[in-house]
Design a protein around this motif. Structure first.
Motif, short mmCIF file in Angstrom:
data_model
loop_
_atom_site.label_atom_id
_atom_site.label_comp_id
_atom_site.label_asym_id
_atom_site.label_seq_id
_atom_site.Cartn_x
_atom_site.Cartn_y
_atom_site.Cartn_z
N SER A 222 0.85 -1.21 0.00
CA SER A 222 0.00 0.00 0.00
C SER A 222 0.87 1.24 0.00
O SER A 222 1.84 1.31 0.75
N GLY A 223 0.45 2.25 -0.76
CA GLY A 223 1.20 3.51 -0.79
C GLY A 223 1.19 4.25 0.54
O GLY A 223 2.17 4.88 0.93
N HIS A 224 0.06 4.15 1.26
CA HIS A 224 -0.08 5.01 2.45
C HIS A 224 0.82 4.61 3.60
O HIS A 224 0.98 5.37 4.55
N LYS A 225 1.40 3.41 3.54
CA LYS A 225 2.30 3.01 4.62
C LYS A 225 3.75 3.40 4.31
O LYS A 225 4.64 3.19 5.11
N ILE A 226 3.98 3.90 3.10
CA ILE A 226 5.34 4.31 2.73
C ILE A 226 5.34 5.81 2.35
O ILE A 226 5.83 6.20 1.30
N PHE A 227 4.66 6.58 3.20
CA PHE A 227 4.67 8.05 3.11
C PHE A 227 3.91 8.58 1.89
O PHE A 227 3.99 9.76 1.56
N GLY A 228 3.19 7.70 1.21
CA GLY A 228 2.37 8.13 0.07
C GLY A 228 0.92 8.31 0.49
O GLY A 228 0.56 8.09 1.66
N PRO A 229 0.08 8.70 -0.47
CA PRO A 229 -1.34 8.94 -0.16
C PRO A 229 -2.11 7.64 0.08
O PRO A 229 -1.66 6.57 -0.33
N THR A 230 -3.27 7.76 0.69
CA THR A 230 -4.18 6.61 0.78
C THR A 230 -4.81 6.39 -0.59
O THR A 230 -4.75 7.25 -1.47
N GLY A 231 -5.41 5.23 -0.77
CA GLY A 231 -6.18 4.98 -2.00
C GLY A 231 -5.35 4.52 -3.17
O GLY A 231 -5.84 4.46 -4.30
N VAL A 232 -4.07 4.22 -2.94
CA VAL A 232 -3.26 3.69 -4.05
C VAL A 232 -2.36 2.58 -3.50
O VAL A 232 -1.77 2.69 -2.43
N GLY A 233 -2.33 1.49 -4.26
CA GLY A 233 -1.49 0.36 -3.86
C GLY A 233 -0.94 -0.31 -5.09
O GLY A 233 -1.24 0.08 -6.23
N ILE A 234 -0.11 -1.31 -4.84
CA ILE A 234 0.60 -1.96 -5.95
C ILE A 234 0.36 -3.46 -5.92
O ILE A 234 0.40 -4.09 -4.87
N LEU A 235 0.11 -3.98 -7.11
CA LEU A 235 0.25 -5.41 -7.33
C LEU A 235 1.40 -5.60 -8.31
O LEU A 235 1.33 -5.11 -9.44
N THR A 276 -11.26 4.85 -14.65
CA THR A 276 -10.31 5.95 -14.38
C THR A 276 -9.53 5.63 -13.10
O THR A 276 -10.13 5.38 -12.06
N PRO A 277 -8.21 5.61 -13.20
CA PRO A 277 -7.44 5.28 -12.00
C PRO A 277 -7.36 6.45 -11.03
O PRO A 277 -7.82 7.55 -11.33
N ASN A 278 -6.73 6.20 -9.89
CA ASN A 278 -6.55 7.23 -8.86
C ASN A 278 -5.30 8.04 -9.23
O ASN A 278 -4.25 7.92 -8.60
N ILE A 279 -5.46 8.91 -10.22
CA ILE A 279 -4.31 9.56 -10.86
C ILE A 279 -3.49 10.39 -9.86
O ILE A 279 -2.26 10.26 -9.78
N ALA A 280 -4.18 11.24 -9.10
CA ALA A 280 -3.46 12.15 -8.19
C ALA A 280 -2.63 11.35 -7.19
O ALA A 280 -1.47 11.67 -6.93
N ASP A 281 -3.24 10.31 -6.63
CA ASP A 281 -2.56 9.58 -5.57
C ASP A 281 -1.44 8.69 -6.12
O ASP A 281 -0.44 8.46 -5.44
N VAL A 282 -1.63 8.21 -7.34
CA VAL A 282 -0.53 7.48 -8.00
C VAL A 282 0.67 8.41 -8.15
O VAL A 282 1.80 8.05 -7.81
N ILE A 283 0.42 9.62 -8.61
CA ILE A 283 1.51 10.58 -8.78
C ILE A 283 2.14 10.90 -7.42
O ILE A 283 3.37 10.96 -7.27
N GLY A 284 1.29 11.04 -6.41
CA GLY A 284 1.79 11.29 -5.04
C GLY A 284 2.67 10.15 -4.56
O GLY A 284 3.70 10.37 -3.90
N LEU A 285 2.30 8.92 -4.90
CA LEU A 285 3.11 7.77 -4.49
C LEU A 285 4.50 7.84 -5.13
O LEU A 285 5.51 7.55 -4.49
N GLY A 286 4.53 8.24 -6.40
CA GLY A 286 5.83 8.39 -7.08
C GLY A 286 6.73 9.37 -6.34
O GLY A 286 7.93 9.12 -6.15
N VAL A 287 6.14 10.47 -5.89
CA VAL A 287 6.92 11.49 -5.16
C VAL A 287 7.38 10.92 -3.80
O VAL A 287 8.51 11.16 -3.36
N ALA A 288 6.51 10.13 -3.16
CA ALA A 288 6.89 9.51 -1.88
C ALA A 288 8.09 8.57 -2.07
O ALA A 288 9.01 8.56 -1.25
N LEU A 289 8.08 7.81 -3.16
CA LEU A 289 9.21 6.89 -3.39
C LEU A 289 10.49 7.66 -3.67
O LEU A 289 11.57 7.27 -3.22
N ASP A 290 10.37 8.78 -4.41
CA ASP A 290 11.55 9.64 -4.62
C ASP A 290 12.09 10.11 -3.27
O ASP A 290 13.30 10.13 -3.04
#
Ligand code: PMP
Length: 405
Positions: A222-235, A276-290
């Motif tokens: 899940s993105g939200h456990k690694i400093f990213g937004p809620t509502g986005v995760g990875i498979l 339509t995906p969760n575009i904003a939060d996906v982008i937010g997750l990218g910034v969290a990983l950076d």
């Protein structure tokens, strides 16, 4: 201890008072806090480039699509997947597991085959498999946990058979902090002909994960456990497996061609990303990983390890307190019970002092039963926590004991 304390400034939420006391946030296993750069990325997306992805032929659509697709590559690099199309965006670990349980289950699980899980799983890695077993008349088998919180690996070896279709196991327990010997488990499972799904919700935020080295078939987080937004995760799934699996949901974006008679499906990853995906939060997750990469996940791991060791030592000084999960090889989570005190009352008293911990069953009721408790108190750390906060936790616990016993 390596000092990362200056990074605290990046997290605006940490600098507030709760109930008149400076906030001490020790519930990071439930969700981590967000650095300003992630918050800014969300605002920037809606202020400047909000548009649907993959469809538009205009500036905003291009900008949104570029930022969205970049995150897929960032995730690919972060966990060292071979191809970007092996990264599927979901809404979180829970949805990722449900996707695999449904889709892999449809394609590969037949009656009387076995799904192997463990006693330390989160409900998200139990219930979807029970549902699959009901649908497919398959059998769910559960590997026990030993008294110190480690997996009973001998039972795992015994339970594994040519009849095992899939092993679904957590990398790190959200209650015990135990790090499971995932590489060994995957090797042995593969030798028996089984596939492996790894629940990485509690591992990816804390240490380097390399899915190719692990040889995991599926890896979810899940993105939200690694400093990213809620509502986005990875498979993450191996390409050759994902190719063979049917779509999980039907709708826009996942199709190649639709007629009323028959629909053909889009290529990976789109086949699994209907609508339509969760575009904003996906982008937010990218910034969290950076953000994580700028600090260095290995530095984060060192800091959190030191904090966990220190907190363990300090909490162990309290005579009536018992830690559940005592393996040396653990991550960032300390669950404990105090004789004569209900965990909920403890949580309330700590909260009155501005200290946020988790109390309850932590979505792991079978594990609570295993240890003969209804629930525990759980303190969980991120790299931005400090020794001083650990002192406050211990003082708070001692105060609660004085008041409640
Ligand atoms: N698995 C584990 C080990 C977890 O800790 C959690 C979250 N507590 C989940 C799965 C579910 O994650 P989410 O609620 O983000 O889908």
């Amino acid at each position: 201890m390596l000092s990362l304390e200056h990074y605290r400034r990046d997290f605006p939420i940490l600098h507030q008072k709760v109930n008149g006391f400076p906030l001490v946030y020790l519930d990071n296993a439930a969700t981590s806090q967000k650095p300003q750069v992630v918050i800014d990325a969300l605002v920037n997306y809606y202020q400047k480039i909000n548009s649907n992805v993959h469809r538009g032929a205009h500036y905003l659509a291009d900008q949104a699509t570029i930022a969205f697709d970049e995150t897929r590559k960032k995730v690919q690099k972060f966990i060292n997947a071979q191809y970007p199309e092996e990264i599927i965006f979901t809404k979180g670990t829970t949805e990722s597991i449900n996707l695999v349980a449904f889709s892999f289950g449809e394609a590969f699980v037949s009656p009387q085959q076995e799904i192997l899980i463990t006693e330390m799983e989160h409900h998200a890695n139990i219930v979807p498999w029970q549902m699959l077993c009901e649908r497919k008349k398959a059998i769910l088998k559960v590997v026990p946990v030993l008294e110190d919180g480690t997996l009973d690996i001998e039972s795992f070896y015994r339970f594994l058979s040519p009849n095992t279709s899939l092993v679904a196991i957590t990398h790190v327990s959200n209650v015990l902090g135990t790090i499971n010997p995932i590489q060994e488990i995957i090797q042995v499972a593969h030798a028996a002909g089984a596939k492996v799904l790894v629940d990485g919700a509690q591992s990816v935020p804390h240490f380097q994960v390399n899915v190719q080295e692990l040889d995991a078939d599926f890896f979810v987080f899940s993105g939200h456990k690694i400093f990213g937004p809620t509502g986005v995760g990875i498979l993450y799934g191996k390409k050759e497996l994902l190719e063979l699996m049917p779509p999980y949901q039907g709708g826009g974006a996942m199709i190649k061609e639709v007629t009323f008679e028959r629909t053909t499906y889009n290529r990976l990853p789109h086949k699994f990303e209907a609508g339509t995906p969760n575009i904003a939060d996906v982008i937010g997750l990218g910034v969290a990983l950076d953000y994580v990469q700028n600090i260095g996940i290995e530095n984060i791991a060192l800091q959190e390890h030191a904090l966990t060791e220190y907190a363990t030592q300090q909490l162990q000084q309290i005579p009536s307190l018992k830690i559940i999960g005592n393996t040396p090889n653990k991550v960032s989570v300390i669950s404990f019970v105090i004789s004569g005190i209900h965990h909920y009352d403890l949580g309330m008293l700590l909260d009155a002092n501005g200290i946020a911990i988790r109390t309850g069953h932590h979505c792991a009721q079978p594990l609570m039963r295993r240890f003969g408790v209804e629930g525990t108190a759980r303190a969980s750390f991120a790299f931005y926590n400090t020794k001083e906060e650990i002192h406050k936790l211990c003082e708070g616990v001692e105060k609660a004991i004085a008041v409640l016993t």
